[in-house]
Each structure stands twice: as structure tokens, then as C-alpha cells.
Design an enzyme around this catalytic site. Structure first.
Site, PDB file in Angstrom:
ATOM      1  N   TRP A 156      34.715  31.042  32.468  1.00 16.87           N
ATOM      2  CA  TRP A 156      34.150  32.187  33.190  1.00 16.87           C
ATOM      3  C   TRP A 156      32.659  32.308  32.882  1.00 16.87           C
ATOM      4  O   TRP A 156      32.170  31.690  31.941  1.00 16.87           O
ATOM      5  CB  TRP A 156      34.887  33.487  32.792  1.00 16.87           C
ATOM      6  CG  TRP A 156      34.890  34.489  33.912  1.00 16.87           C
ATOM      7  CD1 TRP A 156      34.203  35.663  33.962  1.00 16.87           C
ATOM      8  CD2 TRP A 156      35.593  34.387  35.155  1.00 16.87           C
ATOM      9  NE1 TRP A 156      34.434  36.299  35.157  1.00 16.87           N
ATOM     10  CE2 TRP A 156      35.277  35.533  35.908  1.00 16.87           C
ATOM     11  CE3 TRP A 156      36.443  33.427  35.717  1.00 16.87           C
ATOM     12  CZ2 TRP A 156      35.783  35.754  37.199  1.00 16.87           C
ATOM     13  CZ3 TRP A 156      36.949  33.645  36.993  1.00 16.87           C
ATOM     14  CH2 TRP A 156      36.622  34.788  37.713  1.00 16.87           C
ATOM     15  N   ASP A 212      24.952  37.891  35.045  1.00 15.76           N
ATOM     16  CA  ASP A 212      24.707  39.125  35.795  1.00 15.76           C
ATOM     17  C   ASP A 212      26.013  39.782  36.216  1.00 15.76           C
ATOM     18  O   ASP A 212      27.099  39.227  35.999  1.00 15.76           O
ATOM     19  CB  ASP A 212      23.853  38.816  37.026  1.00 15.76           C
ATOM     20  CG  ASP A 212      24.639  38.046  38.088  1.00 15.76           C
ATOM     21  OD1 ASP A 212      25.456  37.169  37.720  1.00 15.76           O
ATOM     22  OD2 ASP A 212      24.452  38.323  39.282  1.00 15.76           O
ATOM     23  N   GLU A 215      28.516  37.804  38.013  1.00 16.68           N
ATOM     24  CA  GLU A 215      29.145  36.745  37.211  1.00 16.68           C
ATOM     25  C   GLU A 215      28.681  35.355  37.612  1.00 16.68           C
ATOM     26  O   GLU A 215      29.413  34.390  37.502  1.00 16.68           O
ATOM     27  CB  GLU A 215      30.682  36.830  37.330  1.00 16.68           C
ATOM     28  CG  GLU A 215      31.214  38.232  37.333  1.00 16.68           C
ATOM     29  CD  GLU A 215      32.723  38.326  37.185  1.00 16.68           C
ATOM     30  OE1 GLU A 215      33.398  38.227  38.223  1.00 16.68           O
ATOM     31  OE2 GLU A 215      33.200  38.475  36.056  1.00 16.68           O
ATOM     32  N   GLU A 216      27.467  35.266  38.100  1.00 13.77           N
ATOM     33  CA  GLU A 216      26.998  33.997  38.633  1.00 13.77           C
ATOM     34  C   GLU A 216      25.749  33.459  37.968  1.00 13.77           C
ATOM     35  O   GLU A 216      25.604  32.253  37.805  1.00 13.77           O
ATOM     36  CB  GLU A 216      26.710  34.153  40.141  1.00 13.77           C
ATOM     37  CG  GLU A 216      27.939  34.460  40.938  1.00 13.77           C
ATOM     38  CD  GLU A 216      27.650  34.810  42.388  1.00 13.77           C
ATOM     39  OE1 GLU A 216      28.524  34.627  43.230  1.00 13.77           O
ATOM     40  OE2 GLU A 216      26.525  35.261  42.667  1.00 13.77           O
ATOM     41  N   GLU A 440      37.253  44.237  49.370  1.00 10.68           N
ATOM     42  CA  GLU A 440      35.965  43.994  48.718  1.00 10.68           C
ATOM     43  C   GLU A 440      34.868  43.832  49.768  1.00 10.68           C
ATOM     44  O   GLU A 440      33.792  44.405  49.674  1.00 10.68           O
ATOM     45  CB  GLU A 440      36.078  42.729  47.863  1.00 10.68           C
ATOM     46  CG  GLU A 440      34.827  42.366  47.101  1.00 10.68           C
ATOM     47  CD  GLU A 440      35.006  41.044  46.346  1.00 10.68           C
ATOM     48  OE1 GLU A 440      34.987  39.981  47.012  1.00 10.68           O
ATOM     49  OE2 GLU A 440      35.185  41.078  45.106  1.00 10.68           O
TER      50      GLU A 440
HETATM   51  C1  NOJ Z   1      34.078  34.915  40.495  1.00 12.44           C
HETATM   52  C2  NOJ Z   1      33.187  36.125  40.479  1.00 12.44           C
HETATM   53  O1  NOJ Z   1      33.974  37.243  40.407  1.00 12.44           O
HETATM   54  C3  NOJ Z   1      32.316  36.164  41.711  1.00 12.44           C
HETATM   55  O2  NOJ Z   1      31.428  37.260  41.615  1.00 12.44           O
HETATM   56  C4  NOJ Z   1      31.567  34.898  41.830  1.00 12.44           C
HETATM   57  O3  NOJ Z   1      30.799  34.910  42.999  1.00 12.44           O
HETATM   58  C5  NOJ Z   1      32.520  33.717  41.832  1.00 12.44           C
HETATM   59  N1  NOJ Z   1      33.335  33.732  40.645  1.00 12.44           N
HETATM   60  C6  NOJ Z   1      31.798  32.391  41.989  1.00 12.44           C
HETATM   61  O4  NOJ Z   1      31.033  32.138  40.815  1.00 12.44           O
HETATM   62  C1  NOJ Z   2      33.490  39.993  41.638  1.00 10.24           C
HETATM   63  C2  NOJ Z   2      32.264  40.797  41.409  1.00 10.24           C
HETATM   64  O1  NOJ Z   2      31.148  39.964  41.609  1.00 10.24           O
HETATM   65  C3  NOJ Z   2      32.257  41.371  40.032  1.00 10.24           C
HETATM   66  O2  NOJ Z   2      31.149  42.209  39.872  1.00 10.24           O
HETATM   67  C4  NOJ Z   2      33.516  42.133  39.743  1.00 10.24           C
HETATM   68  O3  NOJ Z   2      33.512  42.542  38.412  1.00 10.24           O
HETATM   69  C5  NOJ Z   2      34.734  41.287  40.022  1.00 10.24           C
HETATM   70  N1  NOJ Z   2      34.675  40.701  41.315  1.00 10.24           N
HETATM   71  C6  NOJ Z   2      36.000  42.124  39.925  1.00 10.24           C
HETATM   72  O4  NOJ Z   2      35.974  43.141  40.868  1.00 10.24           O
END
Ligand code: NOJ
Ligand code: NOJ
Length: 640
Positions: A156, A212, A215-216, A440
Site C-alpha cells: 500500500w 498523500d 494514497e498515490e 465514490e
Molecule cells: C487505491 C487508492 O485508494 C486510490 O486512491 C488510488 O488511486 C489507487 N489505489 C491507485 O494507486
Molecule cells: C480512495 C481515496 O483516494 C482515499 O482517500 C480513501 O481513503 C480511500 N479510497 C477509502 O475511501
């Protein structure tokens, strides 16, 4: 049937607004129609959003069976995407929203939800995980866990450093309610021990890079930094209220704010949301809009330094952000500037197709509702050169200046901004299915829901926007005491001590019923130069140690604060100031006055340790000269 036909009417409103040519008469009509429609959407969606949000919280939420008590599941979706986890960010933002509504309107069942959350987080703090262990705080920034509160071991984007400050903020909202209603002991004994760990984390690691909120991107993130600043300022204030102190909060907060200023791109009039790693994007990102609404303090006016919703920087940024989506989504085509459009995370997004997000639309509206609240409260609106383009989109002939509430222009601006804000709700409403469910994202071409269903954060974002529109605002976080930027930024990071709140202490007494006013007078905000503990000295270790990738540097010595010569309890230094020509490692350690021997060690990736050569270094620490003053000392060492 009533619900369905009203929802349908909303669609009509948005289509009219989209096709209507910008002319005064037509605009007025659109505004009237949309306003009524937004009202009815909010009326119908509110109970649905509450029900669905609570469904996603364990142990008894209707869509959360199997989740532990107090666990906020991100979404019941178990595949494509699998959101059957609890994210500290999502959960904390949701709980902040709940605590806010609870504070305005007592409900024993919401109180139960808040208690369950607090207890679950006390336990979760101690769950070791791939981000690290609890003993040095590192594990607190693990982004997500299994719904039974065990660790998630898959790959992750970790760590994510917004989790600890956001969780501290959520718990502080409830702690403040407890204090205000005469339950200071409960706030101090049950909730503060959990908050304290997250504040210690924030003061220690704020200047390290991490992933960030999306999560990227590894690097420094505006949302994380703004959240960290708020948590530290609010933590300093709450500590005083609880007759204790958070010296690390007071010491570090101004420097977080100082760093926060560096995300501003003057040439574009917007925040660059990701720096030190994310420069390949424009930086126009819902990250900054969320930062603005989640650090809103109604008492600090339109302060630009803390990026308040009504600040000129905040509004200029709002325009830059919104405009970045105008041409990229088919569903936005034909909508002129000054009219709301569908907005997403950031224009380069490809996640699940990179569509508009419901929560982004609600946030774009919420920022403007916050602004309207403050303008009304202050009876004045100031338009600067920087915010002028934002206002000109809405009122083409407007000029810079300060408009008092007695002027006709004041009301014209309020009306225009309200209509614009409502437009963002309206767009989300238009693409909300008739059953009121909020996923979402919604498809950029068709508007159909995409990705995770029943996203808890989407419901929460709707509810907070609706609250703000109704003029219900959170109590603020002492931002007025935390808006001074130091002359020079420092990267000061204070090593924390972490103590797990034992499950026996984390239990709430029965009958915590409202008794407003029982809390007494607020405590004065702690001054940076005053310390309660005269025997404590803040020692900054600056060590020049050349290292290779994977190696870290620690300090270990004769006193307990530096591990009592046990290298397993040595204190890690930060490489956030490390440069090729200047291999600086630093940490500030709260220590006791007296004499201490110490050495640095270099720790290899495999855990093996290399000690400095003899003799031991020695340091004599004296307490502050004046009673109540804060003692500090800096040492500059080079590896030997
Ligand atoms: C899962 C994250 O929740 C999402 O925000 C992100 O865009 C994807 N992974 C791809 O990295
Ligand atoms: C993807 C989002 O980018 C992230 O901010 C969030 O925490 C997860 N999904 C779960 O909702």
C-alpha cells in the site's frame, strides 16, 4: 413518490442552468429554481445520508456486519473496489462530522457511536503494522486496517501522515464537548491519552514525506500539513483546558504553518497540493479544498495564512481548482464560467476512470457556505486583486474593495456566491440515483455512479455541506492563536513518548448527559515561552552523518530519554534536512536537566548497528533560568 418527483425536478434545474445564457433575468430565474430544488434535495437526502452513514459503522450498522465496535468501514463494497477496510482518514473525518452535529444537538445514540470509536482507536493505536511499531509512534500512520482491527499486510502507499492529526481532531471535538459540559475528568482520563499519542506523532513526523490523502503520491501534501497544523494548535489549547500542556504542539505548530505557506504558487494563484515528489501534476487538487473546509475556524475571519475558506487565497484556489475540470468531463460541456460544474480529485486522475467525485462537489460547495457564514458574521466582504477573478466570474462588473453589509453590493455578492455554491450540490444531486445512494464517483460522460458504493465519506461530505449551508458551523480550533508565521521556518521535530491507553482506562462512565456551561471559563492559550515543567530541556541533536539509502541514525545515551544505553530504545533522528553536500540528521528530545553521556549509532537496513568511536560525548543541561521559562539547547556534532 413525492421524493422521486422532487429529485427529478433537480435534474431539470441543472439542465436549465446549463442551457441558459448568462443574462440577468435568466440568471435570477435559475437561481430561484435551483435554490428551491437544492432545499428539497437536502431535505430528502439528509435522512438517507444519516442512515447510510451509520450503516457503515460496526458493530451493528446494517451494512457493517463483521466490523468491530466503533469501526467505520469505508464502503460495504468488497470487490471492484474492495473498500471493506477502515481507513483512519475516512473514519476520522466522518467522526469529526458526527461529533460536530452531536455538539449542536445531543443524542445518546450518537454519543454511543463516538464512545465506540474512541475505544476502537485506543486499541488500534497499539496494533503493530507494516508502517512500524507503536513504541516510536511510526505505526500510527498506517493508513488502513482490517475491519476486525487487525493489521492489513498487503502492499500500500504508506505511511500516510494525515491519519494521526485527523484522528486527534475528531477526538478533540468530543473532548471539548466533555469539558464544556462539566466532564473534564473524563476528557482527561479517557480521551486525552489517545489524543496525546496522535499529537506526539504529529509533532515528531510532520516534516517527513509520506503518501498523500489519495494514497498515490509520496512527498509533502498540503492537506496533511494543514491538518497537522490545526491538530497541534488545537492540541495546545485543549491541553491547557485540561490543566496539562503539550509543549511539543506549541513548539512545532508555527513551523508547520511556515511550511504550509510554501505550497502556494503565486503565478497561478493556487495551491500546489503535492510538493517534494508530486511535481508532475498541476497541483490543482481537491486536496486543497478539503484542507480549507477541514481547517475552517469561524472565529478567525478570512485569514489567508491559515487558508480560511473566505480568504483571497482560498477563493482564488477554488476557481483554479474548479476551472481545471471544466473542459475535461463531457457532462460539464456547455456550462459557462461562473456556473458550477462536476469536480473530481484532480484533472490528471485515472483511478477507476478518473471521474468526478461526490465528496469533491460537496466540498466545493461547503467552502463557499463557510465563506458566506463569515462574511455575514463580519458584516463585510473584501475583494482583493487576488480574489477578483473568482468574483468576476459571478459578477462581471465587480471591482476590488471592501463592501459593508449596508451596501447593496454586499447582498448581491452573497446571493451570487450562494447560487454558485448551491450549483455544486445541484450537480451532485443531478447525478444521485433516485434512492439517494452516494457512491465514490459519477461517470464523466453519463453521470452514472462509479466505483465504491455507499461511500461513508460521501455521505459525511454531503451532511457537513448541508450543515454549513444552514449556518451551522463547528466551534473552531483556536486558529486566531495559531496564525503567526515565524520569520524563518524551522524543521523542528520533537521526539514523542508513546503510551498505549489501556483498555481498562478507555471506558466511559454512564450518563454523560448535557450540562452546557458547567465547564467554566476557557483556559488562556499557552504562550510559546512558558513551560510548566522547569526541569525539562528541549535538546536538539544535529548530527552530520553520511549515510547510504536504507541506513538511519539514532542517538543513545545514559539517560532514559535517550534509551539508557539500550540501543533498542535509542531515539531516531530525521533525515528531512539531509542534503548531498550537508548530511544532516536531527531530532529534538525532551530531556531532564543534568549531565548526560551519549553517542550516535548508524543502523543498517538489516538492523545491524554501527557505533561511533570512543569516547562518549557529554552534555550538561541546565534548567531554565526563569521560573516558567522553557529551557532548550542545540548541539552540533559530526560523526566520529
Ligand atoms: C487505491 C487508492 O485508494 C486510490 O486512491 C488510488 O488511486 C489507487 N489505489 C491507485 O494507486
Ligand atoms: C480512495 C481515496 O483516494 C482515499 O482517500 C480513501 O481513503 C480511500 N479510497 C477509502 O475511501
Amino acid at each position: 413518490m413525492h421524493a422521486l418527483s422532487s429529485l427529478f425536478l433537480l435534474g431539470t434545474c441543472a439542465v436549465q442552468a446549463a442551457l441558459g445564457h448568462p443574462g440577468t433575468a435568466r440568471d435570477k430565474r435559475d437561481t430561484a429554481i435551483c435554490k428551491r430544488s437544492v432545499d428539497s434535495f437536502i431535505e430528502q437526502e439528509t435522512p438517507i445520508a444519516w442512515a447510510r452513514l451509520l450503516c457503515n459503522i460496526g458493530p451493528s450498522g446494517c451494512a457493517a456486519s463483521g466490523a468491530a465496535s466503533g469501526v467505520v468501514v469505508a464502503s460495504p463494497s468488497k470487490a471492484n473496489p474492495d473498500y471493506w477496510y477502515t481507513w483512519t482518514r475516512d473514519a476520522s473525518l466522518v467522526l469529526t462530522g458526527i461529533a460536530d452535529v452531536f455538539a449542536h444537538n445531543y443524542s445518546s445514540s450518537l454519543q454511543g457511536t463516538i464512545h465506540n470509536f474512541a475505544v476502537s482507536q485506543a486499541q488500534l493505536q497499539g496494533v503493530s503494522n507494516p508502517s512500524g511499531s507503536f513504541s516510536n509512534g511510526a505505526g500510527l500512520a498506517e493508513p488502513k486496517f482490517m475491519v476486525d482491527l487487525t493489521q492489513f499486510t498487503g502492499e500500500w502507499g504508506r505511511p500516510q501522515r494525515d491519519g494521526p492529526p485527523l484522528r486527534a481532531i475528531a477526538l478533540m471535538q468530543y473532548a471539548k464537548w466533555l469539558v464544556d459540559n462539566g466532564y473534564k475528568d473524563t476528557a482527561k482520563d479517557v480521551v486525552w491519552p489517545v489524543i496525546k499519542n496522535d499529537l506526539a506523532y504529529t509533532a515528531q513526523y510532520w516534516n517527513e514525506t509520506g503518501f498523500d490523502l489519495w494514497e498515490e503520491v509520496p512527498g509533502s501534501s498540503f492537506f496533511t500539513i494543514a491538518s497537522s497544523h490545526r491538530a497541534l494548535v488545537e492540541g495546545a489549547a485543549l491541553a491547557a483546558q485540561l490543566d496539562t500542556e503539550c509543549r511539543a504542539c506549541v513548539t512545532v505548530a508555527p513551523h508547520v504553518l511556515c511550511f504550509q505557506q510554501s505550497f502556494w504558487k503565486a503565478s497561478g494563484g493556487h495551491v500546489v497540493s503535492n510538493i517534494n515528489g508530486g511535481e508532475y501534476r498541476s497541483g490543482k487538487d481537491a486536496n486543497s479544498i478539503l484542507a480549507s473546509i477541514h481547517t475552517f475556524d469561524p472565529a478567525v475571519g478570512c485569514d489567508a495564512v491559515t487558508f480560511q475558506p473566505c480568504s483571497d487565497k482560498g477563493l482564488s484556489n477554488h476557481k483554479a481548482y474548479v476551472d481545471s475540470f471544466r473542459s475535461i468531463y463531457t457532462i460539464n460541456s456547455g456550462i459557462p464560467p461562473g456556473k458550477a460544474v462536476a469536480v473530481g480529485r484532480y484533472s490528471e486522475d485515472v483511478y477507476y476512470g478518473g471521474h468526478p467525485w461526490y465528496l469533491a462537489n460537496f466540498a466545493a460547495a461547503e467552502q463557499l457556505y463557510d465563506a458566506i457564514y463569515v462574511w455575514k458574521k463580519e458584516n463585510s466582504i473584501t475583494i482583493t486583486q487576488l480574489s477578483l477573478p473568482f468574483f468576476k466570474d459571478l459578477l462581471p462588473t465587480i471591482t476590488t474593495g471592501t463592501y459593508p453589509s449596508s451596501s447593496p453590493t454586499f447582498q448581491a455578492i452573497l446571493d451570487a456566491v450562494l447560487a454558485y455554491a448551491d450549483g455544486f450540490i445541484d450537480v451532485a444531486a443531478q447525478y444521485t440515483p433516485q434512492d439517494g445512494s452516494l457512491a465514490e464517483q459519477f461517470d464523466r460522460n453519463t453521470g452514472a455512479p462509479v466505483s465504491a458504493t455507499h461511500l461513508t465519506w460521501s455521505y459525511s461530505a454531503f451532511l457537513t455541506a448541508a450543515e454549513r449551508r444552514a449556518g451551522v458551523v463547528p466551534p473552531g480550533w483556536s486558529a486566531a492563536h495559531g496564525k503567526t508565521v515565524p520569520a524563518t521556518c524551522s524543521r523542528v521535530q520533537v521526539a514523542g513518548t508513546y503510551a498505549l491507553a489501556s483498555t481498562s482506562t478507555t471506558s466511559f462512565p454512564a450518563n454523560l448527559t448535557p450540562d452546557p456551561g458547567a465547564g467554566g471559563a476557557p483556559a488562556p492559550f499557552p504562550s510559546a515561552g512558558a513551560c510548566a515543567d522547569a526541569g525539562e530541556v528541549y535538546v536538539t541533536f544535529n548530527a552530520r552523518v553520511a549515510t547510504q539509502w536504507g541506513q538511519t541514525v539514532k542517538v543513545v545515551g545514559s539517560s532514559a530519554e535517550v534509551g539508557a544505553w539500550d540501543v533498542g530504545r535509542a531515539v531516531g533522528l530525521s533525515a528531512s534536512g539531509y542534503a548531498a553536500g550537508d548530511p544532516l540528521w536531527s531530532i529534538t528530545v525532551p530531556m531532564r536537566a543534568g549531565t548526560v553521556q551519549y553517542k550516535y549509532v548508524r543502523v543498517n537496513a538489516d538492523g545491524s548497528v554501527q557505533w561511533e568511536s570512543d569516547p562518549n560525548r557529554s552534555l550538561s543541561l541546565s534548567a531554565a533560568g526563569a521560573p516558567g521559562a522553557c529551557a532548550a539547547k542545540t548541539v552540533n556534532d559530526t560523526w566520529r
